[in-house]
Scaffold this active site. Sequence first.
Site, short mmCIF file in Angstrom:
data_model
loop_
_atom_site.label_atom_id
_atom_site.label_comp_id
_atom_site.label_asym_id
_atom_site.label_seq_id
_atom_site.Cartn_x
_atom_site.Cartn_y
_atom_site.Cartn_z
N ARG A 28 -12.05 -17.49 4.18
CA ARG A 28 -11.02 -18.49 3.90
C ARG A 28 -11.62 -19.86 3.61
O ARG A 28 -10.89 -20.84 3.44
CB ARG A 28 -10.04 -18.59 5.07
CG ARG A 28 -9.13 -17.40 5.16
CD ARG A 28 -8.09 -17.54 6.24
NE ARG A 28 -7.18 -16.40 6.22
CZ ARG A 28 -6.36 -16.09 7.21
NH1 ARG A 28 -6.32 -16.84 8.29
NH2 ARG A 28 -5.58 -15.05 7.12
N GLU A 40 -11.09 -8.21 1.67
CA GLU A 40 -9.91 -7.33 1.70
C GLU A 40 -10.30 -5.86 1.69
O GLU A 40 -9.68 -5.04 2.35
CB GLU A 40 -8.98 -7.63 0.51
CG GLU A 40 -8.28 -8.98 0.60
CD GLU A 40 -7.34 -9.09 1.80
OE1 GLU A 40 -6.96 -8.06 2.37
OE2 GLU A 40 -7.01 -10.23 2.18
N GLN A 45 -9.69 -0.77 6.40
CA GLN A 45 -9.67 0.18 7.53
C GLN A 45 -10.59 -0.29 8.64
O GLN A 45 -11.14 0.51 9.38
CB GLN A 45 -10.11 1.57 7.06
CG GLN A 45 -9.01 2.42 6.48
CD GLN A 45 -9.14 2.58 4.98
OE1 GLN A 45 -10.00 1.99 4.35
NE2 GLN A 45 -8.28 3.38 4.41
N THR A 46 -10.76 -1.60 8.76
CA THR A 46 -11.73 -2.11 9.74
C THR A 46 -11.15 -3.34 10.43
O THR A 46 -10.48 -4.15 9.79
CB THR A 46 -13.03 -2.51 8.99
OG1 THR A 46 -13.51 -1.37 8.28
CG2 THR A 46 -14.10 -2.98 9.93
N GLY A 84 -17.65 3.37 7.73
CA GLY A 84 -16.78 4.50 7.43
C GLY A 84 -16.01 4.31 6.12
O GLY A 84 -16.14 3.29 5.45
N TYR A 85 -15.23 5.32 5.77
CA TYR A 85 -14.44 5.30 4.52
C TYR A 85 -15.31 4.80 3.35
O TYR A 85 -15.04 3.77 2.75
CB TYR A 85 -13.20 4.42 4.66
CG TYR A 85 -12.25 4.89 5.72
CD1 TYR A 85 -11.35 5.91 5.47
CD2 TYR A 85 -12.27 4.32 6.99
CE1 TYR A 85 -10.49 6.36 6.46
CE2 TYR A 85 -11.41 4.77 7.99
CZ TYR A 85 -10.52 5.78 7.70
OH TYR A 85 -9.67 6.21 8.68
N TYR A 123 -1.70 -3.59 -2.58
CA TYR A 123 -1.94 -4.58 -1.53
C TYR A 123 -3.08 -5.55 -1.90
O TYR A 123 -2.93 -6.77 -1.83
CB TYR A 123 -2.27 -3.85 -0.20
CG TYR A 123 -2.78 -4.81 0.84
CD1 TYR A 123 -1.90 -5.55 1.61
CD2 TYR A 123 -4.15 -5.02 0.99
CE1 TYR A 123 -2.36 -6.47 2.52
CE2 TYR A 123 -4.62 -5.94 1.89
CZ TYR A 123 -3.72 -6.66 2.66
OH TYR A 123 -4.19 -7.58 3.54
N ASP A 141 1.41 -4.70 4.23
CA ASP A 141 0.47 -3.87 5.01
C ASP A 141 1.11 -3.58 6.37
O ASP A 141 2.30 -3.88 6.57
CB ASP A 141 -0.88 -4.57 5.15
CG ASP A 141 -0.83 -5.77 6.08
OD1 ASP A 141 0.30 -6.23 6.42
OD2 ASP A 141 -1.89 -6.26 6.48
N CYS A 195 3.20 -10.86 16.43
CA CYS A 195 4.07 -9.67 16.45
C CYS A 195 3.18 -8.43 16.44
O CYS A 195 3.18 -7.65 15.50
CB CYS A 195 5.00 -9.70 15.23
SG CYS A 195 6.38 -8.54 15.38
N CYS A 202 6.95 -12.24 22.26
CA CYS A 202 8.32 -12.61 21.86
C CYS A 202 8.77 -13.92 22.52
O CYS A 202 9.61 -14.64 21.98
CB CYS A 202 9.29 -11.49 22.19
SG CYS A 202 8.86 -9.93 21.37
N CYS A 211 15.70 -12.37 15.90
CA CYS A 211 14.99 -11.09 15.72
C CYS A 211 15.87 -9.94 16.23
O CYS A 211 16.24 -9.89 17.40
CB CYS A 211 13.67 -11.12 16.49
SG CYS A 211 12.80 -9.54 16.42
S1 SF4 Z 1 10.62 -11.79 18.59
FE1 SF4 Z 1 10.63 -10.24 16.99
S2 SF4 Z 1 9.37 -11.10 15.39
FE2 SF4 Z 1 8.94 -12.27 17.22
S3 SF4 Z 1 7.15 -11.29 18.13
FE3 SF4 Z 1 8.99 -10.39 19.07
S4 SF4 Z 1 9.40 -8.59 17.84
FE4 SF4 Z 1 8.02 -9.85 16.65
#
Ligand code: SF4
Length: 359
Positions: A28, A40, A45-46, A84-85, A123, A141, A195, A202, A211
């Site tokens: 980045r 990418e 797969q890593t 791998g892969y 992707y 993804d 998430c 959450c 959510c």
């Molecule tokens: S509130 Fe919903 S979007 Fe936020 S981390 Fe929890 S499950 Fe994921």
Amino acid sequence: MNSYSSSSDTTKALLNWYTTHRRALPWRESNDPYRVWISEIILQQTRIEQGIPYYYKILNRFPDVQSMANAPLDELLKLWQGLGYYSRARNMHFAACQIVNEYEGLFPSSYENLIGLKGIGEYTAAAISSISFGEAKAVVDGNVFRFLSRFFGLQTPINTTEGKKQFTQIAQKLIDPIHPGDYNQAIMDFGSIQCTPSGPDCQTCPFSVNCFAYSQGVVQKYPYKLPAKEKQDRYFLYFCITDGISTWIQQRKNRDIWQDLWEFPLVEETSPIQPEKHFINKYLNADSDTKVLIGKPTHVKHVLSHRVIHATFLPIRIDTSSIVSGSLQKIPLTELNKFAIPRLIERYLTNHAPFNLIL
Ligand code: SF4
């Protein structure tokens, strides 16, 4: 009002989250498409932590696409060893040659042209075109599936064509047209930091109020998936032959796992193998005057994404190299580490010394 104010509320919240939580990753440091591409492909797969040393290794040896295209494939496969892969490395080398031959060494700048390069799917084309060239193409993804399915309560299985289409359409609606690269990196980081699959945070999530999965207390049910197929068992018997100075290897040429990598002579069966003499004779033309010492077999189980390899390694010491099949490549024992070999064989050699047998 912030710089992302042109987007929807969900998109703005994602981009704001990214401003604070953005991960400092080596690729980045610039938007150079060559660097984004390497990262990418490695990360397909890593895990990031495992991929970073490989990213530096490849970039140090091949600082640009020309140097990669000019090098033999074997050199890239050797650098790739352990990841791998390996089809990723083979495709990467092929694509580097495509860029040099078809685009005069300049990375194609549109999604449409990127997706025509070997090993670059939807992707990766979306990631490169958005991050490096500002094209509004949304990535989809595992992180994106997880966040969108939980947030919107989407129950279409993600491993179906219908699921892929639905999630792609939603992601495409959410993408910020002015900052598509930031948006794509934001949603990927959000999925892997906040998430997460088993322990999403959450409590501190900016989306918790709206959510769906969180409000219903069913976060762990998302994303929905059809059950995976059972893994296929394969049985490999490897012969680690030595005359004390050399060993014999062969290159995998069929369209199968580990294509183009090097391995010891092999017998493969569909059921467990006993290392019997007629298998050994496949590679040795031994008669009663020849001294052949067979060592203790070692069993190694190696799990791949769709297969379980049950490998048996059999050390064999011989007194003359003339009895070994001419179809194999003879190499000095000291040069074995110069060849790209599968992780399974690397693991075996790290823990065992098959060439120490004495006649
Ligand atoms: S509130 Fe919903 S979007 Fe936020 S981390 Fe929890 S499950 Fe994921």
